[in-house]
Design an enzyme around this catalytic site. Structure first.
Site, PDB file in Angstrom:
ATOM      1  CE  LYS A  24      -4.158  -1.846   2.239  1.00  0.00           C
ATOM      2  NZ  LYS A  24      -5.170  -1.601   3.279  1.00  0.00           N
TER       3      LYS A  24
ATOM      4  N   GLY B  48      -2.058  -0.320  17.434  1.00  0.00           N
ATOM      5  CA  GLY B  48      -1.294  -0.571  16.212  1.00  0.00           C
ATOM      6  C   GLY B  48      -0.976   0.727  15.492  1.00  0.00           C
TER       7      GLY B  48
ATOM      8  CE1 TYR C 100     -10.865 -10.011   5.218  1.00  0.00           C
ATOM      9  CE2 TYR C 100     -10.088  -7.865   5.931  1.00  0.00           C
ATOM     10  CZ  TYR C 100      -9.971  -8.952   5.113  1.00  0.00           C
ATOM     11  OH  TYR C 100      -8.961  -9.004   4.196  1.00  0.00           O
TER      12      TYR C 100
ATOM     13  CB  ALA D 245      -5.167  -0.580   9.184  1.00  0.00           C
TER      14      ALA D 245
HETATM   15  P1  NAP Z   1       0.299  -4.089   9.676  1.00  0.00           P
HETATM   16  O1  NAP Z   1       0.940  -2.871   9.132  1.00  0.00           O
HETATM   17  O2  NAP Z   1       0.894  -5.423   9.410  1.00  0.00           O
HETATM   18  O3  NAP Z   1       0.177  -3.992  11.278  1.00  0.00           O
HETATM   19  C1  NAP Z   1      -0.379  -2.932  11.939  1.00  0.00           C
HETATM   20  C2  NAP Z   1       0.301  -2.705  13.274  1.00  0.00           C
HETATM   21  O4  NAP Z   1      -0.116  -3.675  14.210  1.00  0.00           O
HETATM   22  C3  NAP Z   1       1.814  -2.808  13.286  1.00  0.00           C
HETATM   23  O5  NAP Z   1       2.369  -1.642  12.755  1.00  0.00           O
HETATM   24  C4  NAP Z   1       2.076  -3.001  14.761  1.00  0.00           C
HETATM   25  O6  NAP Z   1       2.100  -1.743  15.433  1.00  0.00           O
HETATM   26  C5  NAP Z   1       0.859  -3.759  15.254  1.00  0.00           C
HETATM   27  N1  NAP Z   1       1.132  -5.169  15.466  1.00  0.00           N
HETATM   28  C6  NAP Z   1       1.591  -6.085  14.575  1.00  0.00           C
HETATM   29  N2  NAP Z   1       1.715  -7.289  15.150  1.00  0.00           N
HETATM   30  C7  NAP Z   1       1.343  -7.123  16.448  1.00  0.00           C
HETATM   31  C8  NAP Z   1       1.280  -7.988  17.572  1.00  0.00           C
HETATM   32  N3  NAP Z   1       1.612  -9.284  17.473  1.00  0.00           N
HETATM   33  N4  NAP Z   1       0.858  -7.478  18.748  1.00  0.00           N
HETATM   34  C9  NAP Z   1       0.503  -6.168  18.875  1.00  0.00           C
HETATM   35  N5  NAP Z   1       0.562  -5.316  17.848  1.00  0.00           N
HETATM   36  C10 NAP Z   1       0.971  -5.781  16.648  1.00  0.00           C
HETATM   37  O7  NAP Z   1      -1.193  -4.163   9.203  1.00  0.00           O
HETATM   38  P2  NAP Z   1      -2.198  -3.037   8.640  1.00  0.00           P
HETATM   39  O8  NAP Z   1      -2.115  -3.027   7.186  1.00  0.00           O
HETATM   40  O9  NAP Z   1      -2.028  -1.764   9.381  1.00  0.00           O
HETATM   41  O10 NAP Z   1      -3.583  -3.737   9.031  1.00  0.00           O
HETATM   42  C11 NAP Z   1      -3.931  -4.018  10.379  1.00  0.00           C
HETATM   43  C12 NAP Z   1      -5.138  -4.947  10.429  1.00  0.00           C
HETATM   44  O11 NAP Z   1      -6.249  -4.289   9.852  1.00  0.00           O
HETATM   45  C13 NAP Z   1      -4.951  -6.239   9.622  1.00  0.00           C
HETATM   46  O12 NAP Z   1      -5.530  -7.297  10.333  1.00  0.00           O
HETATM   47  C14 NAP Z   1      -5.738  -6.001   8.353  1.00  0.00           C
HETATM   48  O13 NAP Z   1      -6.248  -7.185   7.804  1.00  0.00           O
HETATM   49  C15 NAP Z   1      -6.842  -5.117   8.873  1.00  0.00           C
HETATM   50  N6  NAP Z   1      -7.421  -4.269   7.828  1.00  0.00           N
HETATM   51  C16 NAP Z   1      -8.740  -4.420   7.572  1.00  0.00           C
HETATM   52  C17 NAP Z   1      -9.343  -3.646   6.610  1.00  0.00           C
HETATM   53  C18 NAP Z   1     -10.819  -3.812   6.368  1.00  0.00           C
HETATM   54  O14 NAP Z   1     -11.297  -3.379   5.326  1.00  0.00           O
HETATM   55  N7  NAP Z   1     -11.546  -4.393   7.298  1.00  0.00           N
HETATM   56  C19 NAP Z   1      -8.602  -2.707   5.888  1.00  0.00           C
HETATM   57  C20 NAP Z   1      -7.249  -2.563   6.188  1.00  0.00           C
HETATM   58  C21 NAP Z   1      -6.663  -3.356   7.163  1.00  0.00           C
HETATM   59  P3  NAP Z   1       3.160  -1.451  16.581  1.00  0.00           P
HETATM   60  O15 NAP Z   1       4.456  -2.062  16.130  1.00  0.00           O
HETATM   61  O16 NAP Z   1       3.202   0.024  16.640  1.00  0.00           O
HETATM   62  O17 NAP Z   1       2.660  -2.071  17.846  1.00  0.00           O
END
Ligand code: NAP
Length: 411
Positions: free
Chosen positions: A59, A119, A195, A123
């Site tokens: 992204k 996080g 989801y 997202a």
């Molecule tokens: P990402 O960049 O992989 O992770 C987001 C943040 O989560 C990381 O920067 C980290 O923040 C924290 N994190 C990762 N592993 C962790 C763990 N084991 N324990 C605690 N914190 C943890 O993902 P993203 O793209 O932002 O997406 C996050 C979630 O949102 C995913 O599950 C994705 O599928 C979902 N999402 C859903 C939609 C939808 O339409 N429903 C759209 C976008 C994303 P820190 O290092 O700062 O703690």
């Protein structure tokens, strides 16, 4: 005629829901493209591209190749939708729209509220942007390594809204929640962007604490609607989101059948499969296949505790499936972890049959069925969403379940 290409790029897309969602909005030739990081630039120059969605981990990586960015994409620093128009690549971020829809649908009002986001990835940045636009008074990002972290959560006990923007609780590791929402006594609304599964532990704990709990499927479907509007340069009625959401929720939920040994789960499962076209799995058959022994042999050679462990593993595996029928052994509901696994993606039906009609042969644990039924009744009650009597024909029971499932499985 020149081919118009629509689809999704990402690295691993095996479990993506995008194609089914766009199909239900009417875009039939939406494709999935798994590409490697060094292929991004050349892929974006493929002739015929009209519209692409972008997912993890690209992204941000696609941004240098865009000719224009929407305000949302620029502010969030992340592009999840690319429109190819007049020789230009225009980057959008439709997650923001998805978040507006998710909050509104759940009745979570951000105006003048303190929002705590867990996080700090892409997202999370979309949530910050959307929360600001929806009038949040204070926005705090809790990060494992940030100033606000999981050691000093007490500083934000006064949160009004909690948002999980981490992958914690996501398939294929659904166990666990980033925090226990109950800790934040004042928080009335909890949103989980995850989801899959549909009922994450974060959402379950939120519901148990009496809070509004919104899952990420509504965001996913709403953001896809806006992407499709960009792709096709058209307007889609907002009401379509609700329709697609219900259809996708149904396609992504499984039917679990529990009940006493001999209650008819396997036969009803087969009949349901005929009616619905969904694949049917029998937990006992899975256990036997895995062990290379029949259930009576497992009981005799390994004992009941080992059988229950094998069963728990099978339940966990099967409960990760979506859009399936799962017939379970009579005692599967006795374990709390089995019940929790089933609830994540299944609507659970207890098949109830008069104990005097239950067969006894070839079932090593079925000696005293009346006593067993009394003992297990509270566990069936905990496990089930609906109880269905098996007192007519197998087809009657299967039809009743299918009707209930179609009417009541929605997001
Ligand atoms: P990402 O960049 O992989 O992770 C987001 C943040 O989560 C990381 O920067 C980290 O923040 C924290 N994190 C990762 N592993 C962790 C763990 N084991 N324990 C605690 N914190 C943890 O993902 P993203 O793209 O932002 O997406 C996050 C979630 O949102 C995913 O599950 C994705 O599928 C979902 N999402 C859903 C939609 C939808 O339409 N429903 C759209 C976008 C994303 P820190 O290092 O700062 O703690």
């Amino acid at each position: 005629m020149d081919e118009k290409i629509f689809g999704l790029i990402g690295r691993k897309l095996g479990h993506s829901d995008s194609a089914i969602i766009h199909d239900k909005f009417g875009l039939k030739n939406y494709r999935l493209f798994e590409i490697e990081p060094d292929e991004i630039e050349s892929f974006l120059n493929t002739p015929g591209l009209k519209g692409l969605n972008v997912t993890i981990p690209y992204k941000r990586d696609v941004i240098p190749f865009m000719d224009e960015l929407s305000d949302e994409a620029r502010s969030v620093g992340s592009v999840n939708t690319i429109v190819f128009k007049d020789g230009k690549k225009i980057g959008h971020n439709t997650d923001v729209y998805g978040l507006y829809y998710m909050a509104k649908r759940a009745g979570i009002d951000f105006d003048n509220k303190k929002v705590v986001i867990f996080g700090s990835g892409g997202a999370s940045r979309a949530v910050i942007y959307a929360a600001r636009k929806m009038g949040a008074r204070e926005i705090v990002v809790v990060s494992r390594t940030g100033e606000n972290n999981y050691e000093n959560l007490h500083l934000h006990k006064d949160a009004d809204i909690l948002v999980n923007a981490t992958p914690v609780g996501m398939y294929p590791n659904p166990e666990g929640s980033v925090v226990d929402p109950a800790y934040f006594e004042k928080a009335a609304g909890c949103m989980d962007l995850v989801y899959n599964p549909r009922l994450t532990d974060f959402l379950k704990l939120s519901k148990n604490a009496g809070k509004i709990a919104a899952g990420g499927l509504s965001m996913l479907v709403a953001q896809a609607k806006q992407a499709e509007e960009w792709f096709l340069d058209t307007e889609i009625d907002d009401g379509e989101i609700g329709r697609v959401l219900s259809e996708v929720a149904r396609a992504r939920t499984s039917i679990a059948l529990v009940g006493m040994p001999g209650a008819g789960k396997t036969s009803i499962g087969r009949a349901l499969s005929e009616i619905s076209g969904l694949p049917v799995y029998d937990a006992d058959a899975e256990i036997e296949k895995e062990a290379g022994m029949t259930i009576p042999e497992i009981m005799e050679k390994e004992g009941v505790p080992v059988f229950r462990e094998r069963e728990a593993q099978a339940v966990r595996r099967l409960s990760l499936l979506r859009g399936a029928i799962i017939a379970l052994g009579g005692g599967a509901v006795l374990r709390e972890d089995n019940r929790a696994n089933l609830k994540r993606n299944c609507r659970v039906y207890q098949i109830a049959r008069d104990v005097n009609l239950l067969p006894r042969d070839g079932r090593p644990l079925s000696k005293n069925l009346s006593e067993m039924e009394k003992e297990r009744a509270p566990y069936y009650a905990l496990a089930r969403d609906v109880i269905v009597p098996n007192d007519g024909s197998i087809m009657d029971a299967a039809e009743r379940i299918w009707r209930d499932f179609c009417e009541n499985t929605r997001d």
